[in-house]
Design a protein around this motif. Structure first.
Motif, PDB file in Angstrom:
ATOM      1  N   VAL A  18       2.944  14.768  59.889  1.00 57.28           N
ATOM      2  CA  VAL A  18       2.697  14.659  58.550  1.00 57.28           C
ATOM      3  C   VAL A  18       1.383  13.757  58.336  1.00 57.28           C
ATOM      4  CG1 VAL A  18       3.525  13.425  56.247  1.00 57.28           C
ATOM      5  CG2 VAL A  18       5.033  14.508  57.860  1.00 57.28           C
ATOM      6  N   TYR A  19       0.273  13.871  57.682  1.00 55.11           N
ATOM      7  CA  TYR A  19      -1.030  13.432  57.741  1.00 55.11           C
ATOM      8  C   TYR A  19      -0.990  12.413  56.433  1.00 55.11           C
ATOM      9  CZ  TYR A  19      -5.945  12.508  57.923  1.00 55.11           C
ATOM     10  OH  TYR A  19      -7.161  11.945  57.948  1.00 55.11           O
ATOM     11  N   SER A  20      -1.445  11.028  56.699  1.00 58.71           N
ATOM     12  CA  SER A  20      -1.261  10.271  55.802  1.00 58.71           C
ATOM     13  C   SER A  20      -2.609  10.362  54.827  1.00 58.71           C
ATOM     14  CB  SER A  20      -1.397   8.739  56.314  1.00 58.71           C
ATOM     15  OG  SER A  20      -2.921   8.704  56.960  1.00 58.71           O
ATOM     16  N   GLY A  21      -3.541  10.929  55.117  1.00 54.88           N
ATOM     17  CA  GLY A  21      -4.698  11.326  54.392  1.00 54.88           C
ATOM     18  C   GLY A  21      -5.749  10.168  54.864  1.00 54.88           C
ATOM     19  N   ASN A  22      -5.519   9.338  55.771  1.00 56.14           N
ATOM     20  CA  ASN A  22      -6.507   8.189  56.296  1.00 56.14           C
ATOM     21  C   ASN A  22      -6.812   8.409  57.872  1.00 56.14           C
ATOM     22  OD1 ASN A  22      -6.506   6.721  54.015  1.00 56.14           O
ATOM     23  ND2 ASN A  22      -4.597   6.035  54.130  1.00 56.14           N
ATOM     24  N   SER A  23      -7.673   7.872  58.338  1.00 54.61           N
ATOM     25  CA  SER A  23      -7.803   7.761  59.604  1.00 54.61           C
ATOM     26  C   SER A  23      -8.348   6.218  59.930  1.00 54.61           C
ATOM     27  CB  SER A  23      -8.885   8.689  60.402  1.00 54.61           C
ATOM     28  OG  SER A  23     -10.322   8.472  59.609  1.00 54.61           O
ATOM     29  N   ALA A  24      -8.386   5.843  61.152  1.00 55.39           N
ATOM     30  CA  ALA A  24      -8.921   4.343  61.308  1.00 55.39           C
ATOM     31  C   ALA A  24      -9.878   4.467  62.505  1.00 55.39           C
ATOM     32  CB  ALA A  24      -7.381   3.518  62.084  1.00 55.39           C
ATOM     33  N   LEU A  25     -11.081   3.811  62.357  1.00 54.19           N
ATOM     34  CA  LEU A  25     -11.969   3.360  63.276  1.00 54.19           C
ATOM     35  C   LEU A  25     -11.871   2.239  63.738  1.00 54.19           C
ATOM     36  CD1 LEU A  25     -14.836   4.828  61.425  1.00 54.19           C
ATOM     37  CD2 LEU A  25     -14.124   5.949  63.087  1.00 54.19           C
ATOM     38  N   ARG A  26     -11.900   1.925  64.871  1.00 51.04           N
ATOM     39  CA  ARG A  26     -11.357   0.619  65.677  1.00 51.04           C
ATOM     40  C   ARG A  26     -12.087   0.344  67.042  1.00 51.04           C
ATOM     41  NH1 ARG A  26      -4.985   1.352  67.452  1.00 51.04           N
ATOM     42  NH2 ARG A  26      -5.505   3.154  68.678  1.00 51.04           N
ATOM     43  N   GLY A  27     -12.007  -0.844  67.388  1.00 51.01           N
ATOM     44  CA  GLY A  27     -12.595  -1.334  68.459  1.00 51.01           C
ATOM     45  C   GLY A  27     -12.575  -2.875  68.889  1.00 51.01           C
ATOM     46  N   LEU A  28     -13.377  -3.250  69.660  1.00 48.31           N
ATOM     47  CA  LEU A  28     -13.366  -4.472  70.170  1.00 48.31           C
ATOM     48  C   LEU A  28     -14.862  -5.034  70.020  1.00 48.31           C
ATOM     49  CD1 LEU A  28     -11.226  -4.074  73.314  1.00 48.31           C
ATOM     50  CD2 LEU A  28     -10.583  -5.506  71.508  1.00 48.31           C
ATOM     51  N   VAL A  29     -14.995  -6.391  69.843  1.00 50.02           N
ATOM     52  CA  VAL A  29     -16.278  -7.049  69.791  1.00 50.02           C
ATOM     53  C   VAL A  29     -15.979  -8.535  70.261  1.00 50.02           C
ATOM     54  CG1 VAL A  29     -17.042  -5.721  67.635  1.00 50.02           C
ATOM     55  CG2 VAL A  29     -16.140  -7.979  67.486  1.00 50.02           C
ATOM     56  N   VAL A  70     -16.466   3.019  69.762  1.00 47.11           N
ATOM     57  CA  VAL A  70     -15.697   3.262  68.555  1.00 47.11           C
ATOM     58  C   VAL A  70     -14.842   4.217  68.790  1.00 47.11           C
ATOM     59  CG1 VAL A  70     -15.601   3.505  65.977  1.00 47.11           C
ATOM     60  CG2 VAL A  70     -17.517   2.350  67.067  1.00 47.11           C
ATOM     61  N   ARG A  71     -13.226   4.104  68.450  1.00 51.99           N
ATOM     62  CA  ARG A  71     -12.294   5.115  68.527  1.00 51.99           C
ATOM     63  C   ARG A  71     -11.657   5.274  67.349  1.00 51.99           C
ATOM     64  NH1 ARG A  71     -11.669   7.623  73.401  1.00 51.99           N
ATOM     65  NH2 ARG A  71     -12.361   6.464  75.024  1.00 51.99           N
ATOM     66  N   ARG A  72     -11.708   6.701  66.974  1.00 52.13           N
ATOM     67  CA  ARG A  72     -10.870   7.291  65.791  1.00 52.13           C
ATOM     68  C   ARG A  72      -9.583   7.556  65.955  1.00 52.13           C
ATOM     69  NH1 ARG A  72     -12.688   9.296  60.872  1.00 52.13           N
ATOM     70  NH2 ARG A  72     -14.860   9.336  61.382  1.00 52.13           N
ATOM     71  N   TRP A  73      -8.881   7.004  65.209  1.00 57.80           N
ATOM     72  CA  TRP A  73      -7.513   7.264  65.192  1.00 57.80           C
ATOM     73  C   TRP A  73      -6.854   7.918  63.756  1.00 57.80           C
ATOM     74  CZ3 TRP A  73      -3.142   2.841  65.111  1.00 57.80           C
ATOM     75  CH2 TRP A  73      -1.813   3.318  65.138  1.00 57.80           C
ATOM     76  N   ALA A  74      -6.508   9.386  64.006  1.00 56.52           N
ATOM     77  CA  ALA A  74      -6.062  10.047  62.747  1.00 56.52           C
ATOM     78  C   ALA A  74      -4.721   9.667  62.413  1.00 56.52           C
ATOM     79  CB  ALA A  74      -6.285  11.432  62.813  1.00 56.52           C
ATOM     80  N   LEU A  75      -4.230   9.148  61.446  1.00 56.71           N
ATOM     81  CA  LEU A  75      -2.957   8.522  61.014  1.00 56.71           C
ATOM     82  C   LEU A  75      -2.083   9.348  60.647  1.00 56.71           C
ATOM     83  CD1 LEU A  75      -4.197   5.231  59.202  1.00 56.71           C
ATOM     84  CD2 LEU A  75      -3.788   5.726  61.780  1.00 56.71           C
ATOM     85  N   TYR A  76      -1.216   9.932  61.428  1.00 51.86           N
ATOM     86  CA  TYR A  76      -0.098  10.658  61.089  1.00 51.86           C
ATOM     87  C   TYR A  76       1.259  10.002  61.570  1.00 51.86           C
ATOM     88  CZ  TYR A  76      -3.092  14.919  61.412  1.00 51.86           C
ATOM     89  OH  TYR A  76      -4.218  15.798  61.205  1.00 51.86           O
ATOM     90  N   ASP A  77       2.361  10.495  60.885  1.00 53.12           N
ATOM     91  CA  ASP A  77       3.439  10.240  61.186  1.00 53.12           C
ATOM     92  C   ASP A  77       4.271  11.204  61.270  1.00 53.12           C
ATOM     93  OD1 ASP A  77       4.338  10.464  58.775  1.00 53.12           O
ATOM     94  OD2 ASP A  77       5.120   8.427  58.481  1.00 53.12           O
ATOM     95  N   ARG A  78       5.741  11.264  61.516  1.00 58.56           N
ATOM     96  CA  ARG A  78       6.788  12.400  61.378  1.00 58.56           C
ATOM     97  C   ARG A  78       7.807  12.075  60.630  1.00 58.56           C
ATOM     98  NH1 ARG A  78       5.724  16.079  65.863  1.00 58.56           N
ATOM     99  NH2 ARG A  78       3.372  15.718  66.467  1.00 58.56           N
ATOM    100  N   ALA A  79       8.483  13.090  60.081  1.00 53.62           N
ATOM    101  CA  ALA A  79       9.770  12.814  59.202  1.00 53.62           C
ATOM    102  C   ALA A  79      10.770  12.359  60.057  1.00 53.62           C
ATOM    103  CB  ALA A  79      10.032  14.332  58.631  1.00 53.62           C
ATOM    104  N   PRO A  80      11.484  11.451  59.683  1.00 53.38           N
ATOM    105  CA  PRO A  80      12.612  10.644  60.364  1.00 53.38           C
ATOM    106  C   PRO A  80      13.553  11.863  60.926  1.00 53.38           C
ATOM    107  CG  PRO A  80      12.355   9.403  58.523  1.00 53.38           C
ATOM    108  CD  PRO A  80      11.630  10.620  58.106  1.00 53.38           C
ATOM    109  N   LEU A  81      13.940  11.563  62.174  1.00 57.51           N
ATOM    110  CA  LEU A  81      15.052  12.535  62.615  1.00 57.51           C
ATOM    111  C   LEU A  81      16.472  12.464  62.130  1.00 57.51           C
ATOM    112  CD1 LEU A  81      13.721  12.724  66.449  1.00 57.51           C
ATOM    113  CD2 LEU A  81      13.365  14.457  64.698  1.00 57.51           C
ATOM    114  N   GLU A  82      17.072  13.508  62.332  1.00 58.52           N
ATOM    115  CA  GLU A  82      18.587  13.430  61.843  1.00 58.52           C
ATOM    116  C   GLU A  82      19.368  13.096  63.153  1.00 58.52           C
ATOM    117  OE1 GLU A  82      19.804  16.754  59.817  1.00 58.52           O
ATOM    118  OE2 GLU A  82      18.632  16.542  58.211  1.00 58.52           O
ATOM    119  N   ARG A  83      18.933  13.256  64.354  1.00 63.24           N
ATOM    120  CA  ARG A  83      19.541  12.924  65.472  1.00 63.24           C
ATOM    121  C   ARG A  83      18.660  12.774  66.526  1.00 63.24           C
ATOM    122  NH1 ARG A  83      22.047  17.603  69.511  1.00 63.24           N
ATOM    123  NH2 ARG A  83      20.150  18.889  69.326  1.00 63.24           N
ATOM    124  N   TRP A  84      18.765  11.651  67.486  1.00 64.28           N
ATOM    125  CA  TRP A  84      18.124  11.337  68.798  1.00 64.28           C
ATOM    126  C   TRP A  84      18.565  11.820  69.757  1.00 64.28           C
ATOM    127  CZ3 TRP A  84      16.694   5.587  67.941  1.00 64.28           C
ATOM    128  CH2 TRP A  84      15.785   5.175  66.843  1.00 64.28           C
TER     129      TRP A  84
END
Length: 406
Positions: free
Chosen positions: A174-185, A265-279
């Motif tokens: 499930v795409y959040s509509g956002n991505s994150a650009l990140r790194g270290l300085v 610089v790293r790009r992180w496309a922000l996805y998650d998943r629907a909660p599972l009904e069982r693990w």
């Protein structure tokens, strides 16, 4: 004799599980598909709910050396850097939550956890392609042609978990509509930022979070911005410094200093998943991102994996070694953790809402946001296990032979 447990994946969750299981006397083996133990990434947050568990595993001194306990979070306006709100943290939060809130480099934490597991218990270059449960345990088959047996299988193999697919079936990100650009300085390259504090710059179409790691010698920055879907579901994809420069054009001098100092610089496309009904099945279960991948807006992905790992280790350490005892332990673990992580997972989605254009200057705005996660930071999963009634769990169907490789 003790239960033999196979952990698939040697990331933060898998190594925490292995460390917690080993500390409780279980016979644990870790199987990692990579050819070496390596944790990519930048900084991360360790809430008190995670640090109290890591300290109990013996990592307190190392965390004190390499992590940072931020004294406060400052929210600043994106256009001129003016402070609009502040949340006290540091000693105040450590007293309130009975453990510190820390920021740390992922690689540092990964190495700490690896040090808690004997080298001969961690097997690299072992990609799981198939497993099957039977009356006596679980048979594992790897891409190199080797096999192994265990009483219990733990899938800690991340958001693209092969074990998850076998247990819960295919599902779509499930795409959040956002991505994150990140790194270290280097902290020396951004002298106007105090390496004992965290900062958030809230703009109309993006927000930047910046916090110290490496004992305050470096800062991690994360710029979250709307982005069309299409990026790979990965948190280590290569980014482009030009994109960071464009997103943050015209921002405050402190933010521009971050951009000027940025290297890789790293790009992180922000996805998650629907909660599972069982693990879980009768002898197999999931933890961390394999069970509940979540957006980073509560800073809880790794913390929830640590909680899962410790809770599962406690449940298995108490289990009888027959099939019924193992199934009951896995059911107890899932019954405790799944409602909690689902609430955190869905709350992290809410945290993706955009900030006001001049930062959150509402009275008490940042304090109110902090209160939203108080229940997460205050949680002690070991205390919750002690308080929960220990009931006989319903039986689970054993997993059938599962082909995991395409």
């Amino acid at each position: 004799m003790s239960l033999k447990v196979a952990v698939i994946g040697a990331g933060l969750g898998g190594l925490t599980a292995a460390a917690a299981l080993y500390a409780r006397g279980l016979d644990v083996e870790v199987y990692e598909r990579g050819e070496a133990l390596r944790e990519q990434g930048v900084g991360m947050h360790l809430g008190p709910n995670g640090t109290r568990l890591l300290e109990r595993l013996g990592l307190g001194p190392r965390l004190a050396e390499l992590a940072v306990r931020p004294e406060a979070l400052e929210v600043r306006a994106f256009h001129n850097g003016a402070k609009v709100a502040e949340q006290e943290m540091g000693e105040a939060w450590e007293s309130r939550f009975r453990a510190p809130y820390l920021t740390v480099h992922r690689g540092d934490l990964h190495r700490m956890l690896a040090s808690l597991v004997p080298d001969d218990r961690v097997h690299t270059g072992r990609e799981l392609v198939r497993f099957a449960e039977d009356a006596d345990g679980v048979l594992l088959e790897f891409a190199d042609g080797t096999t192994a047996r265990a009483d219990v299988l733990i899938g800690a193999d991340g958001v693209h978990s092969a074990v998850r697919r076998a247990v819960a079936g295919e599902d779509a990100p499930v795409y959040s509509g956002n991505s994150a650009l990140r790194g270290l300085v280097d902290a020396a390259d951004v002298p106007d930022l105090d390496p004992t504090r965290m900062y958030m710059f809230a703009g109309p179409a993006a927000r930047v979070l910046c916090y110290p790691v490496d004992g305050g010698r470096r800062f991690t920055y994360v710029a979250v911005t709307p982005s069309p879907e299409g990026d790979a579901e990965s948190w280590t994809s290569a980014g482009d410094r030009a994109d960071l420069d464009a997103v943050l054009a015209g921002w405050a001098p402190e933010v521009r200093a971050l951009v000027d100092a940025a290297g890789e610089v790293r790009r992180w496309a922000l996805y998650d998943r629907a909660p599972l009904e069982r693990w879980s099945t009768a002898r197999t279960t999931l933890l961390g991102d394999a069970a509940h991948p979540m957006l980073p807006h509560h800073g809880q992905g790794a913390n929830q994996a640590v909680e899962d790992a410790v809770a599962l280790a406690v449940c298995l350490a108490r289990a009888t070694e027959d099939a019924e005892g193992i199934t009951a332990a896995l059911e107890r673990y899932e019954a405790l953790r799944r409602p909690h992580t689902t609430r955190v997972q869905l709350g992290s989605r809410e945290g993706a809402r955009p900030a006001p254009p001049r930062g959150d200057a509402r009275p008490g705005g940042v304090a109110a946001a902090a209160e939203d996660v108080t229940w997460i930071l205050d949680h002690d999963v070991e205390a919750a296990l002690e308080a929960a009634p220990e009931e006989d769990a319903p039986g689970a169907e054993p997993a059938t032979v599962a082909a995991l490789a395409a």
